[in-house]
Scaffold this motif. Structure first.
Motif, PDB file in Angstrom:
ATOM      1  N   ALA A  84     -20.366  59.989   9.938  1.00 53.94           N
ATOM      2  CA  ALA A  84     -19.395  58.902   9.843  1.00 53.94           C
ATOM      3  C   ALA A  84     -19.286  58.240  11.203  1.00 53.94           C
ATOM      4  O   ALA A  84     -19.225  58.917  12.225  1.00 53.94           O
ATOM      5  N   SER A  85     -19.304  56.927  11.199  1.00 53.83           N
ATOM      6  CA  SER A  85     -19.125  56.215  12.459  1.00 53.83           C
ATOM      7  C   SER A  85     -18.432  54.895  12.200  1.00 53.83           C
ATOM      8  O   SER A  85     -18.531  54.338  11.107  1.00 53.83           O
ATOM      9  N   GLU A  86     -17.703  54.424  13.175  1.00 53.10           N
ATOM     10  CA  GLU A  86     -17.070  53.122  13.022  1.00 53.10           C
ATOM     11  C   GLU A  86     -17.138  52.350  14.318  1.00 53.10           C
ATOM     12  O   GLU A  86     -17.182  52.918  15.408  1.00 53.10           O
ATOM     13  N   GLU A  87     -17.206  51.043  14.158  1.00 53.62           N
ATOM     14  CA  GLU A  87     -17.234  50.167  15.319  1.00 53.62           C
ATOM     15  C   GLU A  87     -16.485  48.898  14.950  1.00 53.62           C
ATOM     16  O   GLU A  87     -16.922  48.157  14.060  1.00 53.62           O
ATOM     17  N   GLY A  88     -15.347  48.699  15.570  1.00 51.53           N
ATOM     18  CA  GLY A  88     -14.556  47.510  15.267  1.00 51.53           C
ATOM     19  C   GLY A  88     -14.104  47.497  13.825  1.00 51.53           C
ATOM     20  O   GLY A  88     -13.474  48.445  13.364  1.00 51.53           O
ATOM     21  N   GLU A  89     -14.480  46.452  13.120  1.00 48.44           N
ATOM     22  CA  GLU A  89     -14.006  46.263  11.751  1.00 48.44           C
ATOM     23  C   GLU A  89     -14.992  46.792  10.714  1.00 48.44           C
ATOM     24  O   GLU A  89     -14.832  46.528   9.529  1.00 48.44           O
ATOM     25  N   GLU A  90     -16.006  47.504  11.200  1.00 50.49           N
ATOM     26  CA  GLU A  90     -17.045  47.994  10.300  1.00 50.49           C
ATOM     27  C   GLU A  90     -17.263  49.480  10.476  1.00 50.49           C
ATOM     28  O   GLU A  90     -17.135  49.999  11.579  1.00 50.49           O
ATOM     29  N   ALA A  91     -17.604  50.155   9.405  1.00 50.25           N
ATOM     30  CA  ALA A  91     -17.851  51.586   9.505  1.00 50.25           C
ATOM     31  C   ALA A  91     -18.907  51.994   8.503  1.00 50.25           C
ATOM     32  O   ALA A  91     -19.151  51.287   7.512  1.00 50.25           O
ATOM     33  N   SER A  92     -19.538  53.129   8.760  1.00 55.07           N
ATOM     34  CA  SER A  92     -20.440  53.667   7.753  1.00 55.07           C
ATOM     35  C   SER A  92     -20.224  55.169   7.617  1.00 55.07           C
ATOM     36  O   SER A  92     -19.884  55.859   8.580  1.00 55.07           O
ATOM     37  N   VAL A  93     -20.353  55.620   6.394  1.00 53.15           N
ATOM     38  CA  VAL A  93     -20.198  57.043   6.088  1.00 53.15           C
ATOM     39  C   VAL A  93     -21.378  57.445   5.206  1.00 53.15           C
ATOM     40  O   VAL A  93     -21.635  56.826   4.178  1.00 53.15           O
ATOM     41  N   SER A  94     -22.112  58.455   5.655  1.00 46.71           N
ATOM     42  CA  SER A  94     -23.187  58.998   4.826  1.00 46.71           C
ATOM     43  C   SER A  94     -22.693  60.266   4.174  1.00 46.71           C
ATOM     44  O   SER A  94     -22.030  61.082   4.819  1.00 46.71           O
ATOM     45  N   PHE A  95     -23.012  60.404   2.900  1.00 46.71           N
ATOM     46  CA  PHE A  95     -22.522  61.578   2.184  1.00 46.71           C
ATOM     47  C   PHE A  95     -23.490  61.982   1.083  1.00 46.71           C
ATOM     48  O   PHE A  95     -24.331  61.197   0.634  1.00 46.71           O
ATOM     49  N   ARG A  96     -23.340  63.223   0.697  1.00 44.68           N
ATOM     50  CA  ARG A  96     -24.080  63.764  -0.429  1.00 44.68           C
ATOM     51  C   ARG A  96     -23.053  64.108  -1.508  1.00 44.68           C
ATOM     52  O   ARG A  96     -22.154  64.930  -1.280  1.00 44.68           O
ATOM     53  N   ALA A  97     -23.151  63.452  -2.671  1.00 44.01           N
ATOM     54  CA  ALA A  97     -22.254  63.735  -3.790  1.00 44.01           C
ATOM     55  C   ALA A  97     -23.026  64.549  -4.816  1.00 44.01           C
ATOM     56  O   ALA A  97     -24.097  64.135  -5.260  1.00 44.01           O
ATOM     57  N   THR A  98     -22.489  65.706  -5.143  1.00 48.51           N
ATOM     58  CA  THR A  98     -23.121  66.548  -6.160  1.00 48.51           C
ATOM     59  C   THR A  98     -22.403  66.306  -7.477  1.00 48.51           C
ATOM     60  O   THR A  98     -21.196  66.542  -7.595  1.00 48.51           O
ATOM     61  N   LEU A  99     -23.174  65.793  -8.435  1.00 49.52           N
ATOM     62  CA  LEU A  99     -22.609  65.368  -9.713  1.00 49.52           C
ATOM     63  C   LEU A  99     -23.496  65.852 -10.842  1.00 49.52           C
ATOM     64  O   LEU A  99     -24.709  65.981 -10.685  1.00 49.52           O
ATOM     65  N   ARG A 100     -22.860  66.069 -11.962  1.00 43.81           N
ATOM     66  CA  ARG A 100     -23.595  66.556 -13.119  1.00 43.81           C
ATOM     67  C   ARG A 100     -23.065  65.838 -14.356  1.00 43.81           C
ATOM     68  O   ARG A 100     -21.866  65.641 -14.507  1.00 43.81           O
ATOM     69  N   GLN A 101     -23.994  65.419 -15.197  1.00 45.62           N
ATOM     70  CA  GLN A 101     -23.605  64.846 -16.488  1.00 45.62           C
ATOM     71  C   GLN A 101     -24.250  65.705 -17.564  1.00 45.62           C
ATOM     72  O   GLN A 101     -25.456  65.612 -17.784  1.00 45.62           O
ATOM     73  N   GLY A 102     -23.464  66.553 -18.178  1.00 46.44           N
ATOM     74  CA  GLY A 102     -24.027  67.528 -19.102  1.00 46.44           C
ATOM     75  C   GLY A 102     -24.960  68.450 -18.335  1.00 46.44           C
ATOM     76  O   GLY A 102     -24.583  69.018 -17.309  1.00 46.44           O
ATOM     77  N   ALA A 103     -26.206  68.543 -18.795  1.00 47.38           N
ATOM     78  CA  ALA A 103     -27.179  69.411 -18.130  1.00 47.38           C
ATOM     79  C   ALA A 103     -27.916  68.667 -17.018  1.00 47.38           C
ATOM     80  O   ALA A 103     -28.722  69.250 -16.298  1.00 47.38           O
ATOM     81  N   LYS A 104     -27.637  67.373 -16.896  1.00 46.55           N
ATOM     82  CA  LYS A 104     -28.407  66.539 -15.979  1.00 46.55           C
ATOM     83  C   LYS A 104     -27.758  66.473 -14.601  1.00 46.55           C
ATOM     84  O   LYS A 104     -26.559  66.204 -14.478  1.00 46.55           O
ATOM     85  N   ASP A 105     -28.580  66.686 -13.577  1.00 48.07           N
ATOM     86  CA  ASP A 105     -28.116  66.569 -12.194  1.00 48.07           C
ATOM     87  C   ASP A 105     -28.213  65.107 -11.770  1.00 48.07           C
ATOM     88  O   ASP A 105     -29.310  64.543 -11.736  1.00 48.07           O
TER      89      ASP A 105
END
Ligand SMILES: [Zn+2]
Length: 136
Positions: free
Chosen positions: A91-112
């Motif tokens: 995560a980083s921010e500069e002034g009025e802008e920022a970025s966040v990198s993330f890994r979301a682990t999600l599952r829909q039924g049996a599907k990753d």
């Protein structure tokens, strides 16, 4: 049904909901882009469509003009998906802008359907809003 305040927060912070994303979901201003990212993840998990919509930048590509169709699609995604993990990578921010990198682990039924994204946040009228994201 509102989520139980004493259960661990749906953003997987390990903190009770009432001490974590509930404050943002109740309208308290989120101080950091990372906290906003977390509160959006847990809002998706909890089906809080209006929070997802309100925290999306009006000029961002995922902002939809038809708010009832948008709400339906968020609720459908929320219902069909198990939100099993969130890891903030950077995560980083500069002034009025920022970025966040993330890994979301999600599952829909049996599907990753997990994904890794670098999100862009912009400060809009004094508060951070999600603008857009790039999958990586
Ligand atoms: Zn949380």
């Amino acid at each position: 049904m509102p989520p139980a305040p004493n259960l661990p927060c749906a953003c997987h912070s390990g903190i009770k909901y009432k001490r974590c994303c509930r404050m943002a979901h109740r309208g308290m201003r989120v101080e950091t882009p990372e906290a906003l990212m977390r509160s959006r993840y847990s809002a998706f998990a909890l089906g809080l469509a209006s929070y997802v919509m309100d925290s999306t930048h009006p000029e961002g590509p995922s902002h939809e003009g038809d708010s009832s169709a948008w709400e339906r699609s968020i609720l459908e995604f929320s219902r069909e998906t198990a939100f099993t993990g969130l890891e903030i990578l950077d995560a980083s921010e500069e002034g009025e802008e920022a970025s966040v990198s993330f890994r979301a682990t999600l599952r829909q039924g049996a599907k990753d359907v997990s994904f890794t994204e670098r999100s862009r946040f912009l400060r809009h009228e004094g508060r951070w809003l999600y603008h857009s994201g790039v999958l990586s």
